[in-house]
Design a protein around this motif. Structure first.
Motif, PDB file in Angstrom:
ATOM      1  N   PRO A  37       7.297   7.637  -1.518  1.00 21.58           N
ATOM      2  CA  PRO A  37       6.991   6.229  -1.754  1.00 21.58           C
ATOM      3  C   PRO A  37       7.322   5.366  -0.539  1.00 21.58           C
ATOM      4  O   PRO A  37       8.219   5.698   0.242  1.00 21.58           O
ATOM      5  CB  PRO A  37       7.927   5.874  -2.925  1.00 21.58           C
ATOM      6  CG  PRO A  37       9.116   6.757  -2.710  1.00 21.58           C
ATOM      7  CD  PRO A  37       8.590   8.038  -2.110  1.00 21.58           C
ATOM      8  N   VAL A  63       7.973   8.773   5.574  1.00 19.54           N
ATOM      9  CA  VAL A  63       7.655   7.500   4.950  1.00 19.54           C
ATOM     10  C   VAL A  63       8.938   6.721   4.685  1.00 19.54           C
ATOM     11  O   VAL A  63      10.007   7.317   4.506  1.00 19.54           O
ATOM     12  CB  VAL A  63       6.852   7.750   3.639  1.00 19.54           C
ATOM     13  CG1 VAL A  63       7.688   8.482   2.616  1.00 19.54           C
ATOM     14  CG2 VAL A  63       6.301   6.476   3.060  1.00 19.54           C
ATOM     15  N   LEU A 106       2.533  13.724  -2.454  1.00 21.83           N
ATOM     16  CA  LEU A 106       2.408  12.321  -2.023  1.00 21.83           C
ATOM     17  C   LEU A 106       3.218  11.392  -2.935  1.00 21.83           C
ATOM     18  O   LEU A 106       3.766  10.389  -2.479  1.00 21.83           O
ATOM     19  CB  LEU A 106       0.939  11.891  -1.997  1.00 21.83           C
ATOM     20  CG  LEU A 106       0.084  12.503  -0.869  1.00 21.83           C
ATOM     21  CD1 LEU A 106      -1.351  12.015  -0.967  1.00 21.83           C
ATOM     22  CD2 LEU A 106       0.648  12.201   0.511  1.00 21.83           C
ATOM     23  N   LYS A 107       3.331  11.753  -4.225  1.00 23.73           N
ATOM     24  CA  LYS A 107       4.109  10.914  -5.150  1.00 23.73           C
ATOM     25  C   LYS A 107       5.599  10.927  -4.821  1.00 23.73           C
ATOM     26  O   LYS A 107       6.341  10.027  -5.216  1.00 23.73           O
ATOM     27  CB  LYS A 107       3.891  11.393  -6.584  1.00 23.73           C
ATOM     28  CG  LYS A 107       2.596  10.874  -7.169  1.00 23.73           C
ATOM     29  CD  LYS A 107       2.441  11.299  -8.617  1.00 23.73           C
ATOM     30  CE  LYS A 107       1.029  10.998  -9.068  1.00 23.73           C
ATOM     31  NZ  LYS A 107       0.443  12.021  -9.908  1.00 23.73           N
ATOM     32  N   GLU A 148      -1.427  15.689  -4.477  1.00 23.45           N
ATOM     33  CA  GLU A 148      -1.031  14.466  -5.199  1.00 23.45           C
ATOM     34  C   GLU A 148       0.454  14.471  -5.533  1.00 23.45           C
ATOM     35  O   GLU A 148       1.142  13.473  -5.381  1.00 23.45           O
ATOM     36  CB  GLU A 148      -1.849  14.326  -6.485  1.00 23.45           C
ATOM     37  CG  GLU A 148      -3.250  13.778  -6.270  1.00 23.45           C
ATOM     38  CD  GLU A 148      -3.270  12.317  -5.825  1.00 23.45           C
ATOM     39  OE1 GLU A 148      -2.251  11.622  -5.978  1.00 23.45           O
ATOM     40  OE2 GLU A 148      -4.307  11.879  -5.297  1.00 23.45           O
ATOM     41  N   HIS A 179       0.839  -1.206   0.000  1.00 24.40           N
ATOM     42  CA  HIS A 179       0.000   0.000   0.000  1.00 24.40           C
ATOM     43  C   HIS A 179       0.872   1.253   0.000  1.00 24.40           C
ATOM     44  O   HIS A 179       2.026   1.226   0.386  1.00 24.40           O
ATOM     45  CB  HIS A 179      -0.899   0.030   1.247  1.00 24.40           C
ATOM     46  CG  HIS A 179      -1.942  -1.038   1.255  1.00 24.40           C
ATOM     47  ND1 HIS A 179      -3.242  -0.802   0.877  1.00 24.40           N
ATOM     48  CD2 HIS A 179      -1.862  -2.338   1.584  1.00 24.40           C
ATOM     49  CE1 HIS A 179      -3.936  -1.925   0.980  1.00 24.40           C
ATOM     50  NE2 HIS A 179      -3.115  -2.876   1.415  1.00 24.40           N
ATOM     51  N   GLU A 180       0.255   2.372  -0.430  1.00 18.65           N
ATOM     52  CA  GLU A 180       0.939   3.668  -0.346  1.00 18.65           C
ATOM     53  C   GLU A 180       0.740   4.209   1.075  1.00 18.65           C
ATOM     54  O   GLU A 180      -0.311   4.762   1.391  1.00 18.65           O
ATOM     55  CB  GLU A 180       0.330   4.648  -1.333  1.00 18.65           C
ATOM     56  CG  GLU A 180       0.680   4.434  -2.778  1.00 18.65           C
ATOM     57  CD  GLU A 180      -0.023   5.495  -3.620  1.00 18.65           C
ATOM     58  OE1 GLU A 180       0.355   6.673  -3.576  1.00 18.65           O
ATOM     59  OE2 GLU A 180      -0.997   5.128  -4.286  1.00 18.65           O
ATOM     60  N   ALA A 181       1.748   4.035   1.892  1.00 16.19           N
ATOM     61  CA  ALA A 181       1.601   4.407   3.302  1.00 16.19           C
ATOM     62  C   ALA A 181       1.369   5.906   3.475  1.00 16.19           C
ATOM     63  O   ALA A 181       0.614   6.327   4.357  1.00 16.19           O
ATOM     64  CB  ALA A 181       2.833   3.967   4.092  1.00 16.19           C
ATOM     65  N   ALA A 182       2.009   6.727   2.629  1.00 16.95           N
ATOM     66  CA  ALA A 182       1.845   8.182   2.764  1.00 16.95           C
ATOM     67  C   ALA A 182       0.393   8.587   2.515  1.00 16.95           C
ATOM     68  O   ALA A 182      -0.156   9.444   3.208  1.00 16.95           O
ATOM     69  CB  ALA A 182       2.780   8.905   1.794  1.00 16.95           C
ATOM     70  N   ARG A 183      -0.245   7.945   1.516  1.00 14.15           N
ATOM     71  CA  ARG A 183      -1.641   8.265   1.200  1.00 14.15           C
ATOM     72  C   ARG A 183      -2.550   7.865   2.375  1.00 14.15           C
ATOM     73  O   ARG A 183      -3.440   8.612   2.784  1.00 14.15           O
ATOM     74  CB  ARG A 183      -2.075   7.545  -0.079  1.00 14.15           C
ATOM     75  CG  ARG A 183      -3.438   7.942  -0.597  1.00 14.15           C
ATOM     76  CD  ARG A 183      -3.712   7.289  -1.938  1.00 14.15           C
ATOM     77  NE  ARG A 183      -2.755   7.714  -2.943  1.00 14.15           N
ATOM     78  CZ  ARG A 183      -2.894   8.817  -3.697  1.00 14.15           C
ATOM     79  NH1 ARG A 183      -3.975   9.543  -3.589  1.00 14.15           N
ATOM     80  NH2 ARG A 183      -1.968   9.163  -4.560  1.00 14.15           N
ATOM     81  N   HIS A 234       5.887   1.722   2.123  1.00 10.16           N
ATOM     82  CA  HIS A 234       4.763   1.006   2.718  1.00 10.16           C
ATOM     83  C   HIS A 234       4.678   1.203   4.228  1.00 10.16           C
ATOM     84  O   HIS A 234       3.865   0.583   4.896  1.00 10.16           O
ATOM     85  CB  HIS A 234       4.852  -0.486   2.388  1.00 10.16           C
ATOM     86  CG  HIS A 234       6.097  -1.145   2.910  1.00 10.16           C
ATOM     87  ND1 HIS A 234       7.312  -1.029   2.299  1.00 10.16           N
ATOM     88  CD2 HIS A 234       6.294  -1.912   4.006  1.00 10.16           C
ATOM     89  CE1 HIS A 234       8.216  -1.718   2.986  1.00 10.16           C
ATOM     90  NE2 HIS A 234       7.619  -2.252   4.031  1.00 10.16           N
ATOM     91  N   ASP A 271      10.475   3.203   2.407  1.00 10.98           N
ATOM     92  CA  ASP A 271      10.242   2.111   1.451  1.00 10.98           C
ATOM     93  C   ASP A 271      10.984   0.854   1.886  1.00 10.98           C
ATOM     94  O   ASP A 271      11.189  -0.064   1.098  1.00 10.98           O
ATOM     95  CB  ASP A 271      10.672   2.539   0.046  1.00 10.98           C
ATOM     96  CG  ASP A 271      12.123   3.038   0.030  1.00 10.98           C
ATOM     97  OD1 ASP A 271      12.816   2.887   1.052  1.00 10.98           O
ATOM     98  OD2 ASP A 271      12.541   3.585  -1.006  1.00 10.98           O
TER      99      ASP A 271
END
Ligand code: SF4
Length: 500
Positions: free
Chosen positions: A81, A53, A77-78, A74, A28-32, A83, A55
């Motif tokens: 990256p 965050v 958040l990109k 957005e 999953h995208e933990a930051a989102r 989890h 990875d």
């Protein structure tokens, strides 16, 4: 980026402290996920927001002054990256309101960067900071989280649980902390459990949060509330719990139940909305009034006003409307508008209140300034009587555990009797809920709570320099005794304050 402070919808309330959130979710995208968790913890702090965050190898971070939706988009958040992540919403209780004090704070160790987000207040932070500075550490911020991060960075040769336990033995005060390492998310809570921290599970991972309301957007359910002195480690093995330090008498902050936490959160096996509804019911029994309508002060007064109405039989009705977007403006009001005070934020519904005898239900009175303005607004609009009912007992003592209330000399109930406050705010009558009834409404034993701002019984001993800062200078020969969980200490009786 120039950001000004947000406008507080009701400056009468004690200021919220901070919200922390963390997630371990492979795939999953933990930051989102953390963004949405923080969005639901926004009520705990509106000054700054941040997410760290990982990875699994590298820790990245973004933080800025402003609301969660102003700090993240957005594109940002990109750039985050990974989890596993932790996040923070801040209201400053220690350290000034500047970007460098935004959280999480990070620290470089031999095993990679770590990030720390904290809710609470360390009462020995200055002492530890001086010791570390003497040993050559350089601090970038003035907040307590960096003290925790520096201490933790010195222990990373140990397994994480042992490193955290070593830090817990060193720091004193109220703290609920989220830590991110390249491969783990860790949560821990002080041995008194003053600030909340709860672990949740969802399809695909685990999370930690100040409140369960932040579980909704990730679809998590409660695994357990961390106990006093307990550590939770979230990693590839799932979640494990370790008792970091022996627990002391549990002392959860009663104000979490009265005001801070969101009504859709659950704590101590209690739903906050239901507890506040019961506070209103108890208030109606203890502080009855002859009136035509029960009116909540929005938004926090709603469940208690409904409870008051149910027991008293007086019809519930909305008489005050809060400007819905008041928290979203970063434009400072000008001096003329500031002088209008509460009228910028609350509007009276004239057709509903003209000629009526009103019971106004709110959660707390700190300085009494805003309550006075609300009462005046209602009388100016045509109310016949305004009876003020408060679900917190009188706040007579300052908080040292992460809540920005006021110095003792600024607290209305520390200076004046209830009748003096009634006269000051211009109400037809004024009634507070008693400490015993607040506890009864929550439905737990009294000795599971911190009630220090009401009764002066501080569960964690407070150093004299902090006390001196928050209590008034003594009148010659005038001292009162404050009971502490660790012995008694004396504080100077403050002088009667002058009327505003
Ligand atoms: S003193 Fe009051 S506000 Fe502070 S932790 Fe205790 S109950 Fe909460």
């Amino acid at each position: 980026m120039r950001l000004l402070r947000t406008v507080d919808a009701n400056p009468e309330h004690p200021k919220e402290e901070c919200g922390v959130f963390g997630v371990y979710a492979p795939g999953h995208e933990a930051a989102r996920l953390t963004f949405f968790g923080l969005f639901d913890l926004q009520h705990r702090g509106q000054e700054s927001a941040g997410i760290s965050v990982s990875d699994g190898a590298r820790v990245r971070m973004h933080k800025e002054m402003g609301l969660v939706t102003q700090v993240f988009n957005e594109e940002i958040l990109k750039t985050l990256p990974g989890h596993l992540a932790i996040g923070h919403t801040r209201y400053s209780t220690t350290g000034s309101s500047v970007r460098r004090n935004a959280q999480p704070v990070s620290c470089t160790t031999m095993d990679g960067d770590i990030a720390v987000a904290h809710n609470g207040n360390l009462i020995n932070a200055a002492e530890i900071r001086h010791e570390l500075e003497d040993e050559g550490e350089v601090f970038d911020t003035t907040n307590d989280s960096e003290v925790i991060a520096k201490l933790l960075a010195r222990e990373t040769d140990k397994p994480m649980e042992d490193a955290v336990a070593a830090v817990m033995r060193r720091v004193k005060g109220a703290y609920s902390v989220a830590v991110l390492t390249p491969r783990q998310v860790v949560g821990f809570r002080d041995p008194y459990g003053v600030r909340p921290l709860v672990v949740g599970k969802f399809k695909g991972g685990y999370c930690i949060s100040s409140e369960t309301c932040a579980f909704n957007p990730v679809g998590a359910r409660i695994v357990k509330e961390l106990g006093p002195g307990e550590i939770a480690v979230l990693d590839e093995n799932g979640v494990r719990f370790v008792q970091g330090v022996p627990k002391e008498r549990p002392s959860m902050c009663m104000f979490e139940f009265i005001y801070f936490s969101r009504p859709d959160s659950e704590m101590y096996d209690t739903f906050l909305y239901a507890a506040r509804h019961r506070m209103g019911e108890e208030l109606a029994r203890e502080q009855p009034a002859e009136a035509d309508m029960v009116v909540p002060v929005p938004d926090t007064g709603f469940p208690a006003a409904l409870g008051y109405s149910r027991v008293s039989g007086i019809p519930f009705g909305e008489g005050l409307i809060k400007s819905r977007y008041i928290h979203r403006t970063f434009i400072e009001p000008d001096q003329r508008m500031r002088e209008m005070g509460v009228r910028m934020k609350l509007h009276a519904l004239a057709d509903r209140i003209v000629g009526k005898r009103l019971v106004i239900v709110d959660d707390s009175i700190v300085r009494a300034t805003t309550t006075k303005q609300i009462v005046r607004l209602l009388f100016d609009t045509g109310a016949a009587e305004v009876h003020v009912r408060i679900t917190a007992p009188p706040i007579r003592y300052p908080c040292f555990y992460g809540i920005d209330m006021a110095r003792r000399g600024e607290l209305a109930a520390a200076k004046w009797s209830v009748e003096d406050i009634r006269e000051h705010i211009g109400a037809s009558s004024l009634g507070y809920l008693s400490v015993d009834s607040v506890v009864k409404a929550v439905g737990q034993d009294k000795d599971r709570f911190c009630l220090a701002c009401f009764n002066g019984e501080y569960p964690i001993d407070v150093p004299s320099d902090l006390r001196k800062d928050m209590f008034e200078r003594p009148k010659v020969g005038a001292f009162a005794t404050v009971r502490s969980g660790q012995g008694k200490f004396e504080f100077p009786e403050d002088e009667a304050g002058s009327r505003e």
